[in-house]
Design a protein around this motif. Structure first.
Motif, short mmCIF file in Angstrom:
data_model
loop_
_atom_site.label_atom_id
_atom_site.label_comp_id
_atom_site.label_asym_id
_atom_site.label_seq_id
_atom_site.Cartn_x
_atom_site.Cartn_y
_atom_site.Cartn_z
N ILE A 255 0.84 -1.20 0.00
CA ILE A 255 0.00 0.00 0.00
C ILE A 255 0.87 1.25 0.00
O ILE A 255 0.64 2.18 -0.77
CB ILE A 255 -0.97 0.00 1.20
N VAL A 256 1.89 1.27 0.84
CA VAL A 256 2.78 2.44 0.92
C VAL A 256 3.49 2.68 -0.41
O VAL A 256 3.60 3.81 -0.88
CB VAL A 256 3.81 2.26 2.07
N GLN A 257 3.94 1.61 -1.06
CA GLN A 257 4.64 1.74 -2.33
C GLN A 257 3.73 2.29 -3.42
O GLN A 257 4.18 3.02 -4.30
CB GLN A 257 5.24 0.40 -2.76
N ARG A 258 2.45 1.96 -3.37
CA ARG A 258 1.50 2.45 -4.38
C ARG A 258 1.14 3.92 -4.17
O ARG A 258 0.65 4.58 -5.08
CB ARG A 258 0.22 1.61 -4.36
N ARG A 259 1.30 4.42 -2.96
CA ARG A 259 0.95 5.81 -2.61
C ARG A 259 -0.45 6.18 -3.08
O ARG A 259 -0.63 7.08 -3.89
CB ARG A 259 1.97 6.78 -3.19
N PRO A 260 -1.44 5.48 -2.59
CA PRO A 260 -2.81 5.72 -3.07
C PRO A 260 -3.34 7.08 -2.62
O PRO A 260 -2.96 7.60 -1.57
CB PRO A 260 -3.61 4.59 -2.43
N GLU A 261 -4.23 7.64 -3.43
CA GLU A 261 -4.87 8.90 -3.05
C GLU A 261 -5.84 8.67 -1.91
O GLU A 261 -5.99 9.52 -1.04
CB GLU A 261 -5.60 9.50 -4.26
N ASN A 262 -6.51 7.53 -1.92
CA ASN A 262 -7.49 7.21 -0.89
C ASN A 262 -6.96 6.02 -0.08
O ASN A 262 -7.13 4.87 -0.48
CB ASN A 262 -8.84 6.89 -1.53
N LEU A 263 -6.31 6.29 1.03
CA LEU A 263 -5.70 5.25 1.85
C LEU A 263 -6.74 4.26 2.37
O LEU A 263 -6.51 3.05 2.34
CB LEU A 263 -4.92 5.87 3.01
N ASP B 86 -9.34 -2.51 -0.30
CA ASP B 86 -8.98 -3.33 -1.46
C ASP B 86 -8.05 -4.46 -1.06
O ASP B 86 -8.17 -5.58 -1.54
CB ASP B 86 -8.32 -2.46 -2.54
N GLU B 87 -7.10 -4.17 -0.17
CA GLU B 87 -6.17 -5.21 0.29
C GLU B 87 -6.91 -6.27 1.10
O GLU B 87 -6.63 -7.45 0.97
CB GLU B 87 -5.05 -4.56 1.11
N TRP B 88 -7.87 -5.86 1.91
CA TRP B 88 -8.68 -6.83 2.65
C TRP B 88 -9.44 -7.73 1.69
O TRP B 88 -9.58 -8.93 1.93
CB TRP B 88 -9.69 -6.13 3.54
N ALA B 89 -9.95 -7.16 0.61
CA ALA B 89 -10.75 -7.93 -0.35
C ALA B 89 -9.92 -9.00 -1.04
O ALA B 89 -10.45 -10.02 -1.46
CB ALA B 89 -11.36 -7.00 -1.39
N LYS B 90 -8.61 -8.79 -1.13
CA LYS B 90 -7.73 -9.77 -1.78
C LYS B 90 -7.47 -10.99 -0.91
O LYS B 90 -6.96 -11.99 -1.38
CB LYS B 90 -6.36 -9.14 -2.09
N ARG B 91 -7.80 -10.87 0.39
CA ARG B 91 -7.46 -11.94 1.32
C ARG B 91 -8.15 -13.24 0.95
O ARG B 91 -9.36 -13.34 0.95
CB ARG B 91 -7.82 -11.57 2.75
N LYS B 92 -7.36 -14.17 0.59
CA LYS B 92 -7.83 -15.50 0.24
C LYS B 92 -6.95 -16.50 0.97
O LYS B 92 -5.85 -16.19 1.39
CB LYS B 92 -7.72 -15.74 -1.26
N ALA B 93 -7.43 -17.70 1.03
CA ALA B 93 -6.60 -18.76 1.61
C ALA B 93 -5.39 -18.97 0.70
O ALA B 93 -5.48 -18.85 -0.51
CB ALA B 93 -7.40 -20.03 1.74
N ASN B 94 -4.26 -19.26 1.29
CA ASN B 94 -3.05 -19.54 0.53
C ASN B 94 -3.09 -21.02 0.15
O ASN B 94 -2.96 -21.88 1.02
CB ASN B 94 -1.83 -19.22 1.39
N PRO B 95 -3.27 -21.34 -1.13
CA PRO B 95 -3.40 -22.75 -1.51
C PRO B 95 -2.14 -23.56 -1.21
O PRO B 95 -2.22 -24.74 -0.92
CB PRO B 95 -3.70 -22.70 -3.00
N TYR B 96 -0.96 -22.93 -1.26
CA TYR B 96 0.29 -23.62 -0.95
C TYR B 96 0.32 -23.97 0.54
O TYR B 96 0.67 -25.08 0.92
CB TYR B 96 1.50 -22.77 -1.32
N PHE B 97 -0.06 -23.01 1.37
CA PHE B 97 -0.08 -23.25 2.81
C PHE B 97 -1.11 -24.32 3.16
O PHE B 97 -0.84 -25.21 3.96
CB PHE B 97 -0.39 -21.96 3.57
N ASP B 98 -2.29 -24.24 2.56
CA ASP B 98 -3.33 -25.23 2.84
C ASP B 98 -2.87 -26.64 2.48
O ASP B 98 -3.08 -27.58 3.24
CB ASP B 98 -4.61 -24.89 2.09
#
Length: 191
Positions: free
Chosen positions: A87-95, A101-113
Motif C-alpha cells: 500500500i505504501v509503495q502504491r501511494r494511493p490517493e485514498n488510503l 482493497d487489500e482486505w478484499a484480496k485476502r484468500k486462503a493460501n493454496p500452498y499453505f493449505d
C-alpha cells in the motif's frame, strides 16, 4: 515555612477517547500479532491474527495508523507487513479504500493449505510429511513436499533441486529447505 498555594490540584480531565480503546486485541496476548521467523507455523500465526482482526470494530483505524505511522512489524488492522508495504509503495490517493482493497484480496493460501494439511510439526523443530504420496498438485502444478515448504519459506517457486539442509531425512520444515538459489547464495556469502 508552608505556603497556602504550594500544592497542585489533581488533574481531573479525562484523556480523549482513542480508537485503540475499542480494539479487541487489547484483551489478548500482543505476541500473537508479532510472529517472528519463517515457515508454516509463522504463516499460521499471521493468518490467525488477521482472522482475529477481521471482527474488530476499529480495524480500519488500526490499519490506517499503522501505515501512516510507519509501523512495519506485526499484524495491524488485519494487514501483515507485506500488505502494508505494498500500500505504501502504491501511494494511493485514498488510503482507506486501498486498505479495503487489500482486505478484499485476502484468500486462503493454496500452498499453505496443501502443506499444512499434510504435515506435522515435531517437538525438535523438524516437520514430517504425513502421507505416502510424494507430490501434491497446487494450482495445476505438481510439487514435492520440500518444494511446497520452500515456497512458504521464500515466497517464490523453487529452482533446481530442493532438499533439507538440517540432515534429518524427510524433514520438510520450510526454514530447513534450500534450492539451488539458496545454496548458491550461501556459498557466495561464505566465500
Amino acid at each position: 515555612m508552608t505556603t497556602l498555594y504550594g500544592h497542585r490540584a489533581p488533574n481531573t480531565t479525562a484523556r480523549a477517547p482513542h480508537w485503540s480503546d475499542a480494539a479487541l486485541c487489547r484483551r489478548t496476548d500482543p505476541e500473537a500479532f508479532f510472529p517472528a521467523g519463517i515457515g508454516a507455523a509463522v504463516q499460521q500465526q499471521i493468518d490467525d491474527a488477521k482472522t482475529f482482526c477481521t471482527g474488530c470494530p476499529v480495524r480500519l483505524a488500526c490499519a490506517t495508523s499503522a501505515i501512516t505511522n510507519g509501523w512495519d512489524k506485526g499484524v495491524w488492522g488485519a494487514l501483515d507487513e507485506g500488505q502494508r508495504r505494498r500500500i505504501v509503495q502504491r501511494r494511493p490517493e485514498n488510503l482507506r479504500q486501498a486498505i479495503r482493497d487489500e482486505w478484499a484480496k485476502r484468500k486462503a493460501n493454496p500452498y499453505f493449505d496443501a502443506y499444512a494439511s499434510r504435515t506435522e510439526q515435531e517437538d525438535d523443530g523438524h516437520v514430517r510429511w504425513l502421507i505416502k504420496s510424494t507430490s501434491v498438485t497446487v494450482l495445476g502444478r505438481n510439487y514435492t513436499p520440500a518444494q511446497l515448504g520452500l515456497i512458504l519459506a521464500r515466497g517464490r517457486e523453487p529452482h533446481g533441486t530442493t532438499k533439507a539442509t538440517c540432515g534429518r531425512p524427510g524433514c520438510v520444515a520450510p526454514e530447513h529447505l534450500a534450492d539451488d538459489i539458496v545454496r548458491w547464495d550461501r556459498s557466495r556469502d561464505a566465500a
